[in-house]
Design an enzyme around this catalytic site. Structure first.
Site, PDB file in Angstrom:
ATOM      1  N   CYS A   1     -16.694  -2.659  -9.522  1.00  0.00           N
ATOM      2  CA  CYS A   1     -15.745  -1.899  -8.690  1.00  0.00           C
ATOM      3  C   CYS A   1     -14.701  -1.250  -9.585  1.00  0.00           C
ATOM      4  CB  CYS A   1     -15.078  -2.876  -7.723  1.00  0.00           C
ATOM      5  SG  CYS A   1     -13.753  -2.153  -6.734  1.00  0.00           S
TER       6      CYS A   1
ATOM      7  N   THR B   1     -11.636  -1.633  -9.289  1.00  0.00           N
ATOM      8  CA  THR B   1     -10.668  -2.698  -9.586  1.00  0.00           C
ATOM      9  C   THR B   1     -11.024  -3.392 -10.900  1.00  0.00           C
ATOM     10  OG1 THR B   1     -10.375  -3.054  -7.227  1.00  0.00           O
ATOM     11  CG2 THR B   1      -9.629  -4.809  -8.676  1.00  0.00           C
TER      12      THR B   1
ATOM     13  N   HIS C   1     -10.063  -1.288 -13.819  1.00  0.00           N
ATOM     14  CA  HIS C   1      -8.621  -1.356 -14.106  1.00  0.00           C
ATOM     15  C   HIS C   1      -8.298  -2.630 -14.897  1.00  0.00           C
ATOM     16  CE1 HIS C   1      -7.324   2.066 -11.728  1.00  0.00           C
ATOM     17  NE2 HIS C   1      -8.028   1.633 -10.696  1.00  0.00           N
TER      18      HIS C   1
ATOM     19  N   CYS D   1      -4.525 -15.615   5.006  1.00  0.00           N
ATOM     20  CA  CYS D   1      -3.723 -16.836   5.105  1.00  0.00           C
ATOM     21  C   CYS D   1      -4.060 -17.656   6.353  1.00  0.00           C
ATOM     22  CB  CYS D   1      -2.240 -16.498   5.055  1.00  0.00           C
ATOM     23  SG  CYS D   1      -1.574 -15.816   6.594  1.00  0.00           S
TER      24      CYS D   1
ATOM     25  N   GLY E   1      -8.572   6.116  -0.723  1.00  0.00           N
ATOM     26  CA  GLY E   1      -8.236   6.321  -2.138  1.00  0.00           C
ATOM     27  C   GLY E   1      -6.815   5.858  -2.410  1.00  0.00           C
ATOM     28  N   LEU E   2      -6.655   5.114  -3.501  1.00  0.00           N
ATOM     29  CA  LEU E   2      -5.350   4.512  -3.803  1.00  0.00           C
ATOM     30  C   LEU E   2      -4.641   5.355  -4.860  1.00  0.00           C
ATOM     31  CD1 LEU E   2      -3.823   1.975  -2.901  1.00  0.00           C
ATOM     32  CD2 LEU E   2      -4.783   0.801  -4.880  1.00  0.00           C
TER      33      LEU E   2
ATOM     34  N   ILE F   1      -6.329   2.730   4.926  1.00  0.00           N
ATOM     35  CA  ILE F   1      -7.414   1.745   5.053  1.00  0.00           C
ATOM     36  C   ILE F   1      -7.415   0.869   3.805  1.00  0.00           C
ATOM     37  CG2 ILE F   1      -9.895   1.374   5.336  1.00  0.00           C
ATOM     38  CD1 ILE F   1      -9.038   3.009   7.582  1.00  0.00           C
TER      39      ILE F   1
HETATM   40 ZN   LIG Z   1      -2.487 -13.801   7.344  1.00  0.00          ZN
END
Ligand SMILES: [Zn+2]
Length: 342
Positions: free
Chosen positions: A38, A40, A43, A93, A263-264, A286
């Site tokens: 990916c 990520t 990076h 969480c 896209g970030l 998203i």
């Molecule tokens: Zn949560």
């Protein structure tokens, strides 16, 4: 076991021996078969500004995988040894307002597999059973390895109804290509995709786009004219994170158009907000996948004949990870797969 580890706070990754992960009562231990590389991971390997603030070493990287269950904790009842599985890479969480309401993709305290905790580029990975997706129907292993980014594509592409609509996708990387295939399969009228890589635009043609536009020598407005569009695009899927792509998309939307943005961007940038207001455009951010509605959608889209084969262009043994990462970082091909059994 062998794993790809970010051992030091500097560029690079290291294939190292690390202890096998242990599992708790609600966890599943998975023997990894194949993984996808990916952005990520690129990076983290490059150790750029984002990675330096997000990652604590040492860390086993990677989050896109398919594997086989080899052990389950005592509280796990619906997943069995031998099951073929992929994993949702966002660990939520379970306690915040959104988690309690069943909107787990909107959790405020998400931890990323291979980012905030040890990941899947390894011979084994442990995950909470609640993050495990069992492939009930046989899926090609390379495709199963990229369910996580395929989920990004499906989540983005199906954010707004697109039957009969004209869809603009900016960025023909692996997720843009998969989103194009999904939009086509789901009944969009025209799917236009933009990039600056001819290799990637050729892959887009293989997944059946109406027009693959190289924005280094043609404008989106010219693309509209070529297809006979009169009022602009109905749906925009921004996949590049590039300011010029977002601005160009906004300028080419119809009134009431809707933009889903995956896209970030690397930093803040100005856009024409007056245009967004007067054209009454909706922009939706998203991040990740809906758990597990998107996963269900992915499985049934594949069962219904969606073909992702053109999107996967690189296959390497995990031992050749340097060549695989160089391939993925080139910005020219599609998805790159690492085989952990070869
Ligand atoms: Zn949560």
């Amino acid at each position: 076991m062998k794993a790809l580890v970010k051992e030091k706070a500097e560029p690079g990754l290291w294939l190292a021996d690390v202890p096998e992960p242990t599992i708790g009562p609600g966890d599943v231990l998975i023997k990894v078969l194949r993984t996808g590389i990916c952005g990520t991971d690129l990076h983290i390997r490059a150790w750029d500004g984002w990675a330096q603030q997000a990652i604590r070493t040492p860390l086993v990287v990677g989050h896109e995988f398919v594997g086989e269950v080899v052990d389950t904790g005592r509280d796990v009842t619906d997943i069995k040894t031998g099951d073929r599985v992929s994993g949702e890479g966002h660990l939520v969480c379970g306690k915040c307002r959104n988690c309690l309401a069943g909107r787990r993709h909107l959790c405020r305290a998400t931890v990323g597999l291979g980012v905030g905790r040890d990941g899947a580029f390894a011979e084994y990975v442990a995950l909470p059973a609640t993050n495990v997706w069992v492939h009930r129907v046989p899926v090609d292993l390379d495709v199963a390895a990229i369910f996580d980014p395929f989920g990004n594509a499906v989540h983005t592409a199906l954010s707004f109804p697109l039957v009969g609509e004209d869809v603009l996708i900016t960025g023909a990387g692996p997720i843009g290509l998969m989103a194009a295939a999904v939009a086509r399969h789901a009944g969009a009228r025209n799917v236009v995709i933009t990039d600056v890589s001819e290799e990637r635009l050729d892959l887009a043609r293989k997944v059946g786009v109406s027009l693959a536009l190289n924005v280094s020598d043609a404008t989106i407005a010219e693309g509209q004219r070529e297809l006979g569009l009169r009022e602009g695009f109905d749906i925009g899927l921004e996949m590049s994170g590039r300011p010029e792509a977002m601005r160009d998309m906004i300028a080419n939307m119809t009134h009431g158009g809707r933009i889903a943005m995956l896209g970030l961007p690397a930093e803040e940038f100005p856009v024409d907000w007056a245009r967004i207001v007067t054209s009454m455009i909706t922009v939706k951010g998203i991040y990740g996948r809906e758990m597990f509605e998107t996963w269900y959608a992915m499985s049934v889209l594949l069962e219904g004949g969606l073909d992702l084969a053109p999107v996967i262009t690189g296959r390497y043994s995990h031992r050749d990870f340097e060549a695989a990462f160089a391939d993925a970082a080139s910005g020219r091909g599609g998805k790159v797969i690492l085989d952990w059994t070869a």
